[in-house]
Design a protein around this motif. Structure first.
Motif, short mmCIF file in Angstrom:
data_model
loop_
_atom_site.label_atom_id
_atom_site.label_comp_id
_atom_site.label_asym_id
_atom_site.label_seq_id
_atom_site.Cartn_x
_atom_site.Cartn_y
_atom_site.Cartn_z
N ARG A 172 0.88 -1.23 0.04
CA ARG A 172 -0.03 0.13 -0.11
C ARG A 172 1.00 1.39 -0.08
O ARG A 172 0.65 2.29 -0.75
CB ARG A 172 -0.89 -0.10 1.16
CG ARG A 172 -2.04 -0.86 1.04
CD ARG A 172 -2.94 -0.45 -0.23
NE ARG A 172 -4.17 -1.21 0.04
CZ ARG A 172 -5.21 -0.95 -0.79
NH1 ARG A 172 -5.31 -0.06 -1.71
NH2 ARG A 172 -6.26 -1.67 -0.70
N HIS A 173 1.86 1.36 0.60
CA HIS A 173 2.71 2.58 0.79
C HIS A 173 3.41 2.64 -0.54
O HIS A 173 3.61 3.65 -0.91
CB HIS A 173 3.93 2.31 1.86
CG HIS A 173 3.32 2.37 3.23
ND1 HIS A 173 2.50 3.74 3.64
CD2 HIS A 173 3.14 1.92 4.41
CE1 HIS A 173 2.23 3.85 4.81
NE2 HIS A 173 2.48 2.50 5.14
N ALA A 174 3.70 1.43 -1.31
CA ALA A 174 4.55 1.70 -2.59
C ALA A 174 3.59 2.12 -3.53
O ALA A 174 4.02 3.21 -4.26
CB ALA A 174 5.10 0.33 -2.83
N GLU A 175 2.31 1.72 -3.55
CA GLU A 175 1.50 2.12 -4.35
C GLU A 175 1.26 3.76 -4.28
O GLU A 175 1.02 4.48 -5.26
CB GLU A 175 -0.04 1.56 -4.26
CG GLU A 175 -0.14 0.08 -4.64
CD GLU A 175 -1.67 -0.40 -4.36
OE1 GLU A 175 -1.85 -1.45 -5.12
OE2 GLU A 175 -2.11 0.05 -3.40
N SER A 176 1.15 4.23 -2.96
CA SER A 176 1.08 5.54 -2.60
C SER A 176 2.35 6.11 -3.33
O SER A 176 1.94 7.49 -3.75
CB SER A 176 0.81 5.88 -1.09
OG SER A 176 -0.41 5.37 -0.75
N MET A 177 3.52 5.87 -3.05
CA MET A 177 4.70 6.56 -3.47
C MET A 177 4.74 6.64 -5.01
O MET A 177 4.84 7.82 -5.75
CB MET A 177 5.77 6.05 -3.14
CG MET A 177 6.26 6.03 -1.69
SD MET A 177 7.82 5.58 -1.23
CE MET A 177 7.70 3.69 -1.34
N VAL A 178 4.16 5.60 -5.61
CA VAL A 178 4.05 5.56 -7.29
C VAL A 178 3.05 6.79 -7.66
O VAL A 178 3.21 7.55 -8.63
CB VAL A 178 3.73 4.26 -7.66
CG1 VAL A 178 3.36 4.45 -9.29
CG2 VAL A 178 4.68 3.44 -7.60
N ALA A 179 1.81 6.77 -6.96
CA ALA A 179 0.71 7.59 -7.18
C ALA A 179 1.29 9.08 -6.94
O ALA A 179 0.84 10.01 -7.76
CB ALA A 179 -0.31 7.42 -6.59
N LEU A 180 2.03 9.29 -6.14
CA LEU A 180 2.47 10.63 -5.69
C LEU A 180 3.45 11.28 -6.64
O LEU A 180 3.54 12.54 -6.75
CB LEU A 180 3.03 10.78 -4.34
CG LEU A 180 2.05 10.56 -3.05
CD1 LEU A 180 2.76 10.24 -1.97
CD2 LEU A 180 1.26 11.64 -2.89
N GLN A 181 4.16 10.51 -7.23
CA GLN A 181 5.27 10.88 -8.32
C GLN A 181 6.12 11.91 -7.42
O GLN A 181 6.28 13.02 -8.03
CB GLN A 181 4.53 11.29 -9.53
CG GLN A 181 3.87 10.29 -10.18
CD GLN A 181 3.32 10.66 -11.68
OE1 GLN A 181 3.46 11.99 -12.01
NE2 GLN A 181 2.64 9.73 -12.44
N PRO A 182 6.87 11.46 -6.54
CA PRO A 182 7.55 12.70 -5.86
C PRO A 182 9.00 13.03 -6.36
O PRO A 182 9.44 14.09 -6.10
CB PRO A 182 7.76 12.22 -4.49
CG PRO A 182 7.81 10.80 -4.75
CD PRO A 182 6.78 10.46 -5.82
N GLY A 183 9.21 12.28 -7.55
CA GLY A 183 10.49 12.44 -8.11
C GLY A 183 11.61 11.88 -7.21
O GLY A 183 11.23 11.37 -6.09
N ARG A 184 12.88 11.70 -7.56
CA ARG A 184 14.04 11.17 -6.97
C ARG A 184 15.12 12.24 -6.79
O ARG A 184 15.07 13.25 -7.30
CB ARG A 184 14.64 10.09 -7.87
CG ARG A 184 15.63 10.66 -8.69
CD ARG A 184 16.25 9.40 -9.53
NE ARG A 184 16.92 8.76 -8.47
CZ ARG A 184 17.91 7.77 -8.95
NH1 ARG A 184 18.40 7.54 -10.00
NH2 ARG A 184 19.10 7.37 -7.74
N ALA A 185 15.88 11.92 -5.66
CA ALA A 185 16.89 12.66 -5.03
C ALA A 185 18.03 12.96 -6.00
O ALA A 185 18.67 11.83 -6.78
CB ALA A 185 17.62 12.02 -3.82
N ARG A 186 18.57 13.93 -6.19
CA ARG A 186 19.70 14.25 -7.26
C ARG A 186 20.62 15.00 -6.48
O ARG A 186 21.86 15.04 -6.74
CB ARG A 186 19.02 15.13 -8.50
CG ARG A 186 18.00 14.22 -9.18
CD ARG A 186 17.78 14.94 -10.65
NE ARG A 186 17.06 14.18 -11.17
CZ ARG A 186 16.97 13.42 -11.90
NH1 ARG A 186 18.12 12.64 -12.07
NH2 ARG A 186 15.81 12.84 -12.42
N LEU A 187 20.26 15.26 -5.06
CA LEU A 187 21.14 15.96 -4.17
C LEU A 187 21.04 15.40 -2.94
O LEU A 187 20.11 14.70 -2.88
CB LEU A 187 21.25 17.55 -4.07
CG LEU A 187 21.64 18.27 -5.41
CD1 LEU A 187 21.08 19.94 -5.12
CD2 LEU A 187 23.11 18.46 -5.78
#
Length: 249
Positions: free
Chosen positions: A208-223
């Motif tokens: 369920r948390h993974a589904e939420s993260m995919v839906a939120l599309q927060p981007g990834r860390a670059r710094l």
């Protein structure tokens, strides 16, 4: 469609089937589930060194297969290799412990962990500390008997596990029970109505948390500390891991 990859860092195919069953029950309509089992390692992880082995197995499988998925789940309590995968993979990553503890914190102030063995409790405590949740940990209780069949812990030890959970509530002040480990996947369902407090499962929480993260599309860390590993010479690595270390973003 959301595509989730769950990686069992242990070599037990029976445990992988428990993971798959609970993940499919928990997933939203339109979410596809794939479970991979470590090609080398131990039957179940209890110690820090076994966790190192499991982390490397997870890294190999994630490196080879992540491109087909929207998120990756480390499907063992203790989340071996999770922080490193979060640096290297371009998709969200979570684990059974991180997700179960997050769920527990949404349900009460203090949680207890019910574990599959005595030896694993030290590693569980260190994992809770690493996530900064020491102040919310009421207790960790675990089975004392050797595990003869890791794929049938619930069947062989179910009543003992329930008794441990009840002691966590009555004696330790737990407001939520966290059932620790992939071999206990799905047990929380059978405890509904039997305990006086909520019980959470790592597999269902992680899905369920993974589904939420995919839906939120927060981007990834670059710094910062979770930016991709810097480019540098390497040798002798499996091809998938070598490709990850050669990524520029």
């Amino acid at each position: 469609m959301t595509r989730l990859l769950l990686i069992n860092p242990n070599i037990s195919d029976e445990v992988s089937e428990l993971i798959r069953t609970e993940a499919e029950r928990s997933a939203s309509p339109g979410t596809s589930i794939e479970v991979l089992t470590a090609p080398f390692g131990v039957a179940y992880i209890e110690t820090r060194f076994e966790a190192v082995i499991g982390a490397y197995a997870v890294a190999q499988l994630a490196a080879e297969h992540h491109a087909r998925f929207d998120a990756v789940i480390v499907a063992a309590f203790g989340d071996p290799g999770l922080a490193g995968l979060r640096e290297a993979l371009p998709c969200p990553v979570t684990g059974l412990t991180e997700a179960a503890l997050a769920s527990a914190c949404l349900l009460g102030n203090r949680f207890s962990i019910v574990a599959i063995s005595r030896r694993i409790r030290a590693w569980c405590r260190e994992t809770v500390h690493a996530y900064g949740l020491d102040s919310r940990l009421a207790s960790i209780r675990g089975l004392d008997e050797p595990l003869a069949d890791i794929g049938n812990v619930q069947g062989a030890q179910g009543e003992r596990l329930i008794a441990l959970a009840e002691r966590c509530v009555a004696d330790d002040g737990a407001e939520v029970i966290v059932l620790a480990g992939a071999p206990l996947a799905g047990l929380a369902r059978s405890l509904r109505g039997r305990l006086q407090v909520p019980a959470v499962d790592g597999v269902s929480s992680a899905v369920r948390h993974a589904e939420s993260m995919v839906a939120l599309q927060p981007g990834r860390a670059r710094l910062g500390s979770f930016a991709p590993p810097p480019l540098k010479p390497h040798r002798g690595l499996p091809p998938g891991i070598a490709r990850l270390l050669s990524r520029r973003s």
